[in-house]
Design an enzyme around this catalytic site. Sequence first.
Site, PDB file in Angstrom:
ATOM      1  NE  ARG A  83      -3.555   2.622   1.186  1.00 41.22           N
ATOM      2  CZ  ARG A  83      -4.679   2.660   2.055  1.00 41.22           C
ATOM      3  NH1 ARG A  83      -5.359   1.329   2.512  1.00 41.22           N
ATOM      4  NH2 ARG A  83      -5.279   3.762   2.201  1.00 41.22           N
ATOM      5  NE  ARG A  92      -7.550   2.934  -1.575  1.00 45.78           N
ATOM      6  CZ  ARG A  92      -7.906   3.554  -0.596  1.00 45.78           C
ATOM      7  NH1 ARG A  92      -8.325   2.774   0.314  1.00 45.78           N
ATOM      8  NH2 ARG A  92      -7.906   4.546  -0.488  1.00 45.78           N
ATOM      9  CG  ASP A  95      -9.107   0.647   2.310  1.00 45.49           C
ATOM     10  OD1 ASP A  95      -8.300   1.114   3.400  1.00 45.49           O
ATOM     11  OD2 ASP A  95     -10.374   0.933   2.277  1.00 45.49           O
ATOM     12  CG  ASP A  97     -11.695   0.877   5.644  1.00 46.35           C
ATOM     13  OD1 ASP A  97     -10.494   1.118   5.725  1.00 46.35           O
ATOM     14  OD2 ASP A  97     -12.403   1.273   4.751  1.00 46.35           O
TER      15      ASP A  97
HETATM   16  P1  ATP Z   1     -12.448   5.761   4.122  1.00 42.06           P
HETATM   17  O1  ATP Z   1     -12.017   6.034   5.701  1.00 42.06           O
HETATM   18  O2  ATP Z   1     -13.641   6.736   3.753  1.00 42.06           O
HETATM   19  O3  ATP Z   1     -12.844   4.125   3.778  1.00 42.06           O
HETATM   20  P2  ATP Z   1      -9.926   4.985   3.439  1.00 42.06           P
HETATM   21  O4  ATP Z   1      -9.818   3.879   3.788  1.00 42.06           O
HETATM   22  O5  ATP Z   1      -9.493   5.433   1.897  1.00 42.06           O
HETATM   23  O6  ATP Z   1     -11.038   6.200   3.373  1.00 42.06           O
HETATM   24  P3  ATP Z   1      -7.607   5.502   4.492  1.00 42.06           P
HETATM   25  O7  ATP Z   1      -6.411   6.334   3.946  1.00 42.06           O
HETATM   26  O8  ATP Z   1      -7.114   4.182   4.518  1.00 42.06           O
HETATM   27  O9  ATP Z   1      -8.847   5.907   4.076  1.00 42.06           O
HETATM   28  O10 ATP Z   1      -7.338   5.690   6.016  1.00 42.06           O
HETATM   29  C1  ATP Z   1      -7.356   7.255   6.713  1.00 42.06           C
HETATM   30  C2  ATP Z   1      -7.374   6.967   8.005  1.00 42.06           C
HETATM   31  O11 ATP Z   1      -8.544   6.591   8.584  1.00 42.06           O
HETATM   32  C3  ATP Z   1      -6.393   5.950   8.883  1.00 42.06           C
HETATM   33  O12 ATP Z   1      -5.194   6.520   8.948  1.00 42.06           O
HETATM   34  C4  ATP Z   1      -6.984   5.602  10.095  1.00 42.06           C
HETATM   35  O13 ATP Z   1      -6.308   5.961  11.090  1.00 42.06           O
HETATM   36  C5  ATP Z   1      -8.537   6.384  10.087  1.00 42.06           C
HETATM   37  N1  ATP Z   1      -9.558   5.542  10.460  1.00 42.06           N
HETATM   38  C6  ATP Z   1     -10.371   6.045  11.500  1.00 42.06           C
HETATM   39  N2  ATP Z   1     -11.374   5.117  11.762  1.00 42.06           N
HETATM   40  C7  ATP Z   1     -11.109   3.980  11.185  1.00 42.06           C
HETATM   41  C8  ATP Z   1     -11.654   2.858  11.136  1.00 42.06           C
HETATM   42  N3  ATP Z   1     -12.537   2.413  11.684  1.00 42.06           N
HETATM   43  N4  ATP Z   1     -10.858   1.753  10.243  1.00 42.06           N
HETATM   44  C9  ATP Z   1      -9.777   2.118   9.591  1.00 42.06           C
HETATM   45  N5  ATP Z   1      -9.283   3.246   9.530  1.00 42.06           N
HETATM   46  C10 ATP Z   1      -9.790   4.386  10.505  1.00 42.06           C
HETATM   47 CA    CA Z   2     -11.825   2.296   3.157  1.00 36.29          CA
HETATM   48 CA    CA Z   3      -8.763   2.542   5.268  1.00 39.99          CA
END
Ligand code: ATP
Ligand code: CA
Ligand code: CA
Length: 165
Positions: A83, A92, A95, A97
Site C-alpha cells: 500500500r 490501492r 485497504d 477498514d
Molecule cells: P474511508 O475511511 O472513507 O474508507 P480510506 O479507507 O481510503 O477512506 P485511509 O487512507 O485508508 O482511508 O485511512 C485514513 C485514516 O482513517 C487512517 O489513517 C485511520 O487512522 C483512520 N481511521 C479512522 N477510523 C478507522 C476505522 N474504523 N478503520 C480504519 N481506519 C480508520
Molecule cells: Ca476504506
Molecule cells: Ca482505510
Amino acid sequence: MSLAYLGLGSNLGDRRGNLRQAVELLAQVPGVVVRRRSSLYENPPVGYEAQPDFLNAVVEIETSLSPRALLEALQAIENRLGRERTIRWGPRTMDLDLLLFEGVRLDEEGLTLPHPRLCERAFVLVPLAELAPDWPLPDGRTAGQAAEEVKADADLRLQSQGSEW
Ligand code: ATP
Ligand code: CA
Ligand code: CA
C-alpha cells in the site's frame, strides 16, 4: 474474545490475490482468528472516480486485541501488501477498514468505530449483511435493512458467491 468485522478492498494488481493474501496474513496475527468471509463483489470507485474498479469483501474475526492494536495490525498488513498512501480515496493494493468491533463505539484521533462511512456504502453493507444481517448500526437500522436500502442504487457485481475465493 470480541467479534469484529473488517472491510477489504483492492483495485491495483492481482486484486483477488491481494484479498486472499490479506486474509492469510490476518490469520497469522497473534490474537486474531478468522471466522467467516463474505462473497466477493466488484464495484466502481466511490469518492475519486478516475481509477480501476475495486474488489471488496467483508471478513468476520474474533480477536483478543484492543481496537487500536487491531487497527495497527491491519495497517501493517496494508503495508506488507504494498500500500502506498497518495491521494485520499485513491487506488490501492489493499485497504483494510475496521468496520465494527463488538461493544465498542469511539471517536478518537485515527480511529472511529463503527466506521464513519459504513452506513451509506453498498460495497460494505451488502457483504456485511451476508455475515451479520441482524447487527445494529448506529443509525438504528440493522445491517440487513441498510443493505436492502442501498442495493437498488448501487452498481455492485457479484464476482464470487460464497466464501471460496
Ligand atoms: P474511508 O475511511 O472513507 O474508507 P480510506 O479507507 O481510503 O477512506 P485511509 O487512507 O485508508 O482511508 O485511512 C485514513 C485514516 O482513517 C487512517 O489513517 C485511520 O487512522 C483512520 N481511521 C479512522 N477510523 C478507522 C476505522 N474504523 N478503520 C480504519 N481506519 C480508520
Ligand atoms: Ca476504506
Ligand atoms: Ca482505510
